[in-house]
Design a protein around this motif. Structure first.
Motif, PDB file in Angstrom:
ATOM      1  N   ARG A 117      -4.535   3.909  -9.411  1.00  0.00           N
ATOM      2  CA  ARG A 117      -5.481   3.543 -10.511  1.00  0.00           C
ATOM      3  C   ARG A 117      -6.884   3.303  -9.568  1.00  0.00           C
ATOM      4  NH1 ARG A 117      -3.450  -1.786 -12.935  1.00  0.00           N
ATOM      5  NH2 ARG A 117      -3.372  -2.278 -10.701  1.00  0.00           N
ATOM      6  N   LEU A 118      -7.743   3.263 -10.725  1.00  0.00           N
ATOM      7  CA  LEU A 118      -9.329   3.076  -9.868  1.00  0.00           C
ATOM      8  C   LEU A 118      -9.404   1.755  -9.503  1.00  0.00           C
ATOM      9  CD1 LEU A 118     -11.395   4.785 -12.802  1.00  0.00           C
ATOM     10  CD2 LEU A 118     -10.628   5.621 -10.409  1.00  0.00           C
ATOM     11  N   PRO A 119     -10.417   1.511  -8.589  1.00  0.00           N
ATOM     12  CA  PRO A 119     -10.399   0.030  -7.752  1.00  0.00           C
ATOM     13  C   PRO A 119     -10.625  -1.022  -8.708  1.00  0.00           C
ATOM     14  CG  PRO A 119     -11.628   1.716  -6.552  1.00  0.00           C
ATOM     15  CD  PRO A 119     -11.136   2.424  -7.903  1.00  0.00           C
ATOM     16  N   ASP A 120     -11.234  -0.968 -10.037  1.00  0.00           N
ATOM     17  CA  ASP A 120     -11.384  -1.997 -10.771  1.00  0.00           C
ATOM     18  C   ASP A 120     -10.179  -2.617 -11.272  1.00  0.00           C
ATOM     19  OD1 ASP A 120     -14.025  -2.204 -10.247  1.00  0.00           O
ATOM     20  OD2 ASP A 120     -14.765  -0.936 -12.556  1.00  0.00           O
ATOM     21  N   TRP A 121      -9.226  -1.612 -11.721  1.00  0.00           N
ATOM     22  CA  TRP A 121      -7.814  -1.949 -12.081  1.00  0.00           C
ATOM     23  C   TRP A 121      -7.212  -2.691 -11.015  1.00  0.00           C
ATOM     24  CZ3 TRP A 121      -6.441  -1.004 -17.257  1.00  0.00           C
ATOM     25  CH2 TRP A 121      -7.551  -0.231 -17.903  1.00  0.00           C
ATOM     26  N   ILE A 133      -4.976   3.898  -3.548  1.00  0.00           N
ATOM     27  CA  ILE A 133      -5.300   5.241  -3.378  1.00  0.00           C
ATOM     28  C   ILE A 133      -5.552   5.922  -4.599  1.00  0.00           C
ATOM     29  CG2 ILE A 133      -5.252   7.475  -2.279  1.00  0.00           C
ATOM     30  CD1 ILE A 133      -3.215   6.216  -0.299  1.00  0.00           C
ATOM     31  N   PRO A 134      -6.934   5.729  -5.274  1.00  0.00           N
ATOM     32  CA  PRO A 134      -7.127   6.172  -6.768  1.00  0.00           C
ATOM     33  C   PRO A 134      -6.752   7.781  -6.708  1.00  0.00           C
ATOM     34  CG  PRO A 134      -8.859   4.906  -5.806  1.00  0.00           C
ATOM     35  CD  PRO A 134      -8.121   5.065  -4.612  1.00  0.00           C
ATOM     36  N   PHE A 135      -6.642   8.029  -7.935  1.00  0.00           N
ATOM     37  CA  PHE A 135      -5.894   9.384  -8.376  1.00  0.00           C
ATOM     38  C   PHE A 135      -7.175  10.330  -7.745  1.00  0.00           C
ATOM     39  CE2 PHE A 135      -7.920   8.030 -12.010  1.00  0.00           C
ATOM     40  CZ  PHE A 135      -8.653   8.932 -12.565  1.00  0.00           C
ATOM     41  N   THR A 136      -8.408   9.828  -7.992  1.00  0.00           N
ATOM     42  CA  THR A 136      -9.724  10.814  -7.892  1.00  0.00           C
ATOM     43  C   THR A 136      -9.687  11.178  -6.361  1.00  0.00           C
ATOM     44  OG1 THR A 136     -11.100   8.711  -7.538  1.00  0.00           O
ATOM     45  CG2 THR A 136     -11.027   9.812  -9.321  1.00  0.00           C
ATOM     46  N   TYR A 137      -9.021  10.217  -5.273  1.00  0.00           N
ATOM     47  CA  TYR A 137      -8.995  10.694  -3.956  1.00  0.00           C
ATOM     48  C   TYR A 137      -8.330  12.085  -3.536  1.00  0.00           C
ATOM     49  CZ  TYR A 137     -11.041   6.356  -2.670  1.00  0.00           C
ATOM     50  OH  TYR A 137     -11.849   5.023  -2.249  1.00  0.00           O
ATOM     51  N   LYS A 170       4.297  10.159   5.317  1.00  0.00           N
ATOM     52  CA  LYS A 170       5.068   9.079   4.997  1.00  0.00           C
ATOM     53  C   LYS A 170       5.892   9.217   3.578  1.00  0.00           C
ATOM     54  CE  LYS A 170       1.590   6.133   6.870  1.00  0.00           C
ATOM     55  NZ  LYS A 170       0.728   4.939   6.630  1.00  0.00           N
ATOM     56  N   GLU A 171       6.855   8.566   3.249  1.00  0.00           N
ATOM     57  CA  GLU A 171       7.389   8.355   2.109  1.00  0.00           C
ATOM     58  C   GLU A 171       6.624   7.514   0.976  1.00  0.00           C
ATOM     59  OE1 GLU A 171      12.017   6.875   0.413  1.00  0.00           O
ATOM     60  OE2 GLU A 171      11.680   7.044   2.596  1.00  0.00           O
ATOM     61  N   LEU A 172       6.652   8.224  -0.076  1.00  0.00           N
ATOM     62  CA  LEU A 172       5.574   7.544  -0.919  1.00  0.00           C
ATOM     63  C   LEU A 172       6.353   7.225  -2.163  1.00  0.00           C
ATOM     64  CD1 LEU A 172       2.789   9.993  -0.682  1.00  0.00           C
ATOM     65  CD2 LEU A 172       3.027   8.282   0.720  1.00  0.00           C
ATOM     66  N   VAL A 173       5.730   5.993  -2.866  1.00  0.00           N
ATOM     67  CA  VAL A 173       6.030   5.595  -4.238  1.00  0.00           C
ATOM     68  C   VAL A 173       4.664   5.680  -4.923  1.00  0.00           C
ATOM     69  CG1 VAL A 173       6.877   3.996  -5.990  1.00  0.00           C
ATOM     70  CG2 VAL A 173       8.381   4.727  -4.022  1.00  0.00           C
ATOM     71  N   LEU A 174       4.507   6.328  -5.907  1.00  0.00           N
ATOM     72  CA  LEU A 174       3.188   6.170  -6.532  1.00  0.00           C
ATOM     73  C   LEU A 174       3.319   5.656  -7.967  1.00  0.00           C
ATOM     74  CD1 LEU A 174       3.058   9.146  -5.126  1.00  0.00           C
ATOM     75  CD2 LEU A 174       0.783   9.055  -5.913  1.00  0.00           C
ATOM     76  N   PHE A 175       2.391   4.754  -8.602  1.00  0.00           N
ATOM     77  CA  PHE A 175       2.584   4.319  -9.861  1.00  0.00           C
ATOM     78  C   PHE A 175       0.902   4.032 -10.203  1.00  0.00           C
ATOM     79  CE2 PHE A 175       1.964   0.522  -7.141  1.00  0.00           C
ATOM     80  CZ  PHE A 175       1.028  -0.393  -7.791  1.00  0.00           C
ATOM     81  N   CYS A 176       1.007   3.956 -11.720  1.00  0.00           N
ATOM     82  CA  CYS A 176      -0.285   3.557 -12.439  1.00  0.00           C
ATOM     83  C   CYS A 176      -0.208   2.576 -13.524  1.00  0.00           C
ATOM     84  CB  CYS A 176      -1.106   4.672 -12.875  1.00  0.00           C
ATOM     85  SG  CYS A 176      -0.360   5.782 -14.055  1.00  0.00           S
TER      86      CYS A 176
END
Length: 221
Positions: A117-121, A133-137, A170-176
């Motif tokens: 998510r974006l930093p504010d969240w 790591i915001p999706f925009t990156y 690295k092994e990653l887990v992503l969420f929002c």
């Protein structure tokens, strides 16, 4: 600019199951009746500023008089529902699997839980140990500096233009935010385009919505 991009993604990002559940719906037959499955959305809901984190997670909803600490209420009209799987190679996981991943990552620095998510969240609250790591990156063309910061965090090096070394990935887990939030899916789709090993990617589809719904611990960064 980033808030505007967030809103555009919420309403434009699409998957294999491209149902318009807010407007058209899906008609099915049950008990000799035609029923339309839709996301019920009162006109007042359209006035809500969904880009404000404080509007999304607050309040309580249950029988009147119950302890507030025992119940939750969330905004239910946001975004577009995502399918359960991104593809056959990337595993969709739940809360217990996320917790197990977090436990293992305590002694394995090659495992990274990513709040996309974006930093504010993220600063409002997140899952313990999650890195932002915001999706925009993951958009090299629009955010090149952020893109290379993201590469470093996930263990990837650029060898030459559009060629990358994934030997230390690295092994990653992503969420929002939840099953209606496209940000983690957007990040994953861009990782796939990059050539990142898909067997090293897991997706926590339920995200913050499901995590909070089950009253699991969050932290403010």
């Amino acid at each position: 600019m980033k808030i505007f991009l967030f809103i555009i993604l919420l309403f434009s990002f699409s998957f294999s199951y491209d149902y318009d559940l807010k407007n058209v719906g899906v008609e099915i037959e049950a008990n000799d009746k035609i029923i339309k499955i839709k996301r019920i959305e009162d006109q007042d809901c359209l006035l809500i500023n969904g880009a404000n984190p404080e509007n999304l997670f607050s309040g309580d909803y249950a029988k009147e008089g119950l302890p507030k600490a025992c119940v939750k209420k969330f905004l239910t009209t946001m975004g577009k529902i995502t399918p359960m799987k991104i593809n056959d190679k990337i595993e969709t996981i739940g809360e217990l699997e996320v917790i197990k991943f977090i436990e293992k990552s305590q002694t394995n620095k090659n495992m990274l839980l990513i709040d996309s998510r974006l930093p504010d969240w993220y600063l409002q609250f997140t899952i313990p140990t999650a890195e932002n790591i915001p999706f925009t990156y993951f958009n090299k063309n629009k955010y090149p500096d952020d893109f290379y910061d993201a590469l470093e965090m996930i263990g990837v090096k650029e060898i030459s233009k559009d060629k990358y070394d994934f030997s230390k990935a690295k092994e990653l887990v992503l969420f929002c935010n939840g099953a209606w939030c496209p940000q983690s899916s957007f990040a994953i789709e861009n990782l796939i385009k990059l050539g990142f090993p898909q067997e090293k990617i897991k997706w926590y589809r339920g995200g913050i919505y499901s995590w909070k719904l089950l009253n699991l611990t969050t932290v403010a960064e």
